[in-house]
Design a protein around this motif. Structure first.
Motif, PDB file in Angstrom:
ATOM      1  N   THR A 339      85.410 102.863  -8.008  1.00 25.62           N
ATOM      2  CA  THR A 339      85.398 103.370  -6.635  1.00 25.62           C
ATOM      3  C   THR A 339      86.794 103.816  -6.253  1.00 25.62           C
ATOM      4  O   THR A 339      87.771 103.100  -6.501  1.00 25.62           O
ATOM      5  CB  THR A 339      84.956 102.263  -5.649  1.00 25.62           C
ATOM      6  N   VAL A 354      86.262 114.239  -2.899  1.00 23.34           N
ATOM      7  CA  VAL A 354      84.915 113.845  -3.338  1.00 23.34           C
ATOM      8  C   VAL A 354      84.498 114.678  -4.550  1.00 23.34           C
ATOM      9  O   VAL A 354      83.919 114.174  -5.511  1.00 23.34           O
ATOM     10  CB  VAL A 354      83.896 114.015  -2.181  1.00 23.34           C
ATOM     11  N   SER A 359      84.211 109.373 -10.305  1.00 25.11           N
ATOM     12  CA  SER A 359      83.979 107.931 -10.304  1.00 25.11           C
ATOM     13  C   SER A 359      82.567 107.624  -9.836  1.00 25.11           C
ATOM     14  O   SER A 359      81.898 108.478  -9.266  1.00 25.11           O
ATOM     15  CB  SER A 359      84.999 107.239  -9.392  1.00 25.11           C
ATOM     16  N   ALA A 360      82.132 106.396 -10.096  1.00 30.35           N
ATOM     17  CA  ALA A 360      80.780 105.999  -9.695  1.00 30.35           C
ATOM     18  C   ALA A 360      80.602 106.113  -8.189  1.00 30.35           C
ATOM     19  O   ALA A 360      79.530 106.476  -7.707  1.00 30.35           O
ATOM     20  CB  ALA A 360      80.506 104.570 -10.153  1.00 30.35           C
ATOM     21  N   ALA A 361      81.662 105.810  -7.439  1.00 28.19           N
ATOM     22  CA  ALA A 361      81.579 105.916  -5.986  1.00 28.19           C
ATOM     23  C   ALA A 361      82.879 106.473  -5.428  1.00 28.19           C
ATOM     24  O   ALA A 361      83.959 106.176  -5.935  1.00 28.19           O
ATOM     25  CB  ALA A 361      81.285 104.552  -5.357  1.00 28.19           C
ATOM     26  N   VAL A 362      82.759 107.297  -4.412  1.00 30.83           N
ATOM     27  CA  VAL A 362      83.913 107.825  -3.704  1.00 30.83           C
ATOM     28  C   VAL A 362      83.725 107.497  -2.232  1.00 30.83           C
ATOM     29  O   VAL A 362      82.666 107.780  -1.658  1.00 30.83           O
ATOM     30  CB  VAL A 362      84.054 109.347  -3.906  1.00 30.83           C
ATOM     31  N   ALA A 363      84.742 106.854  -1.630  1.00 29.73           N
ATOM     32  CA  ALA A 363      84.665 106.451  -0.224  1.00 29.73           C
ATOM     33  C   ALA A 363      85.564 107.349   0.610  1.00 29.73           C
ATOM     34  O   ALA A 363      86.692 107.651   0.204  1.00 29.73           O
ATOM     35  CB  ALA A 363      85.105 104.993  -0.085  1.00 29.73           C
ATOM     36  N   VAL A 364      85.059 107.778   1.738  1.00 26.28           N
ATOM     37  CA  VAL A 364      85.852 108.576   2.670  1.00 26.28           C
ATOM     38  C   VAL A 364      86.014 107.760   3.946  1.00 26.28           C
ATOM     39  O   VAL A 364      85.015 107.393   4.586  1.00 26.28           O
ATOM     40  CB  VAL A 364      85.150 109.911   2.988  1.00 26.28           C
TER      41      VAL A 364
END
Lengths: 426, 426
Positions: A339, A354, A359-364
């Motif tokens: 992440t 993004v 990656s498995a997760a992208v946080a904004v």
């Protein structure tokens, strides 16, 4: 392969074939029987667990690890509750994912089906023995469990209690198996059991996962190594950035979705880094910074190893970058594909980050800590996949299934001139 | 690893990172540029191909294989057409598979993203070089191609023509790479290129696929070994059963979805087997039958090897079974998990067979020959997966993708008391 291992692996395989076609109701009844049996056998489980705890203490195991190992009546109650919660979840098996009537009239459906036998290698937390077994059963799979040798007494009793509970249900008791033996040989046997085991899920540190990936002929789902980044963009709201950074690093540093590095755009370094260093210091975090970070305060010097590290502790690596692209390049080079977060007010920067971060997760504008099956609403989680094949990110019940195509005709034949249906007497 | 190999693998990796975020339009323009360039370079391609054909002839290669190897203007035109068809297909990348607003307000989406670098090991058909490259590009992936050494001259020119065409487009030319070298070493290098190659798709015989599965540290998608069965149930319409059997076996015996064994319920053996033997004989098929089949006519005796065989020829194994369950047990024991068919008028038998047979595809009253990406309406196919992880059955463009979770908040923090949003200035 040892006779002992073959015996349990074959039993799991046979049970898997019986379990796979079962609908939801008998599986849920079996899960509730397991939950009840665990509570009913609390004394016996606690007694076996006490042996593991005593042995761990003798070996000088750190108190934090002993705490993860320990079971008491309250914890067994919580484990049983979790099994009831798995019973409450919808059954992924039989779900029609795609379907259509083809132009030639064939009725085509793609259904979720169980994977078969799932091998799980995990750390010294006996609750995982029950959690993993419950998730496998619910998704129609047999579980072949290889827990830490430090929890062997506990796991032996837990698996026996579950098997005995299953004996009074329609689910075959062979569907939950503990891999026999305490040595690394049993891990090796699991890795070479192609044809008996359909997928292997190693949970734990990077070295275990790498050795499984290197040696396994059984397909593997890698889980849980998290070198997560927080990137503070030139357009970041710096108040939010500090809050997100502290939450991502310090709220629970021992988990895979905790942040291990922060990257700051040079344009906001003057304003952000001193505040971040102070806030991190207040939170008890040691910063391992590059030269440009060090210009703002006292930090440990960052080496290549720091940027690669999954600390799982109150440490964080830090660097100043010249651009969003440089941040992305850093993440590609050092990250583990778990992440990575961006803090920004800019739509364009968020969109670009993004799109470029793989990656498995992208946080904004959110903490990395939200990459989690429960947070995502899955109800349960067997691990967080950091590989690209089959499942990526938190894995719930659907990730423990494969699919099957079914097509139904009335005598459909394929010819060079197209489909022919000789007659319809089907 | 050789410098030569590392050079192309790294070039593919870099190109993959550039290619991944591209939307559909530039990818389609690049595909059409490739198609046009192939036609424009017909003379050069045919000349290189003539060398491969001459060498194959010198080595005494069977005429059928030389035919698969041969390219002429008409075939190059057809290859270019196929590339235009891939351009016409929808782009899987960016598709939102799941998405919701979580109870805490985080906006969660799961998107399809490219896998990265796809390694493909394939047989001596130069058209696969272009087909595979086109499917990889369309799905945003770089292709690392390792064709048969028998087609090396052809493949070298085809890849060069494609790369030159890409140089005039927004897609980086490094996205299509031929693995250098003619020896098995280059296959080994592909298998050990973990970190550079994201997935390996071996196409070809069982021995190639097994060796890749055994030795590869790169995740593998197994394709194409098909020991397909046709089961004639007690309730079968025997006219349909004969038609389906002959179609499944003889319409194109060299392909993976052709039938290799038929199983007959004992209750209809008297009525069915003599007709089947006659029809198979008329179609030029040699039957390898068990004792109970042999009672109805002259057949070759069936050994274990016959039941395990993927003949890919006008041969078929045959056995009489006492029940549907016995047929299922036979298929589980000897099958390859590709496609298995039942012929029956009974809803219950069909339902039971579909539920119990653990294969990528199950056909009811239809020929096994329909397990095919084009027949399923995928528009294109990179192979047929016979494994359970990631993709099962015909693989189209979506099967060449992974996923990425994206969540967007306004400063969302995770605390032991639930989500906290300090302020909303994001």
């Amino acid at each position: 392969m040892s006779e002992e291992f073959l015996k349990v692996a074959r039993a799991a395989r046979e049970a898997a074939a019986e379990l796979a076609p079962l609908p939801r109701a008998p599986k849920d009844r079996a899960l509730r029987a397991i939950a009840d049996a665990l509570v009913a056998h609390t004394a016996e489980i606690v007694e076996a667990n006490a042996k593991d705890v005593a042995q761990a203490r003798e070996q000088g195991t750190p108190e934090a690890m002993i705490d993860r190992l320990r079971l008491d009546a309250r914890r067994i109650q919580a484990i049983a509750e979790a099994v009831h919660q798995v019973a409450d979840l919808p059954d992924p098996v039989g779900e029609v994912i795609r379907g259509s009537t083809l132009p030639n009239g064939l009725e085509l459906r793609q259904l979720r089906v169980p994977l078969g036998v799932i091998g799980i290698i995990y750390e010294g937390r006996p609750n995982v023995t029950v959690d993993a077994a419950a998730l496998c059963l619910k998704s129609g799979n047999a579980a072949l469990l290889r827990g830490s040798s430090s929890a062997y007494s506990s796991n032996t009793v837990l698996v026996r209690v579950m098997q005995e509970a299953l004996e009074r249900t329609e689910v075959p008791s062979g569907a939950v198996q503990l891999v026999p033996g305490l040595t690394r040989d049993s891990v090796k046997e699991l890795m070479r059991a192609r044809g008996l085991v359909d997928v292997l899920i190693p949970r734990g540190g990077a070295s275990l996962i790498n050795s499984v990936v290197e040696e396994s002929t059984v397909p593997v789902i890698e889980t849980g190594v998290g070198n997560c980044h927080v990137y503070i963009d030139a357009d970041a709201d710096l108040d939010l950035a500090v809050d997100i950074l502290i939450n991502a690093k310090a709220q629970r540093p021992s988990v895979c979705n905790a942040a291990e590095t922060f990257l700051v755009h040079a344009g906001v370094a003057d304003a952000f880094v001193p505040r971040a260093l102070q806030a991190l210091k207040d939170a008890g975090v040691t910063v391992h910074g590059d030269d440009r970070i060090a210009a703002y305060g006292e930090v440990e010097p960052a080496t290549e190893d720091d940027f690669l590290a999954e600390y799982l502790s109150l440490d964080i690596a830090a660097a100043v970058v010249g651009s969003l692209e440089e941040a992305v390049a850093h993440i590609r080079r050092y990250g583990s594909g778990h992440t990575d977060a961006i803090v920004t007010r800019s739509q364009q920067a968020a969109r670009r980050f993004v799109s470029l971060v793989d990656s498995a997760a992208v946080a904004v504008n959110a903490s990395t800590r939200f990459t989690d099956g429960a947070e995502f609403g899955f109800g349960a989680e067997i691990g967080i996949s950091t590989q690209k094949l089959h499942a990526r990110g938190p894995m719930g019940l659907p990730e423990l299934t494969s699919t099957k195509w079914v097509y139904t005709g009335e005598g459909h034949l394929r010819t060079s001139a197209g489909t022919v249906i000789p007659r319809s007497g089907a």
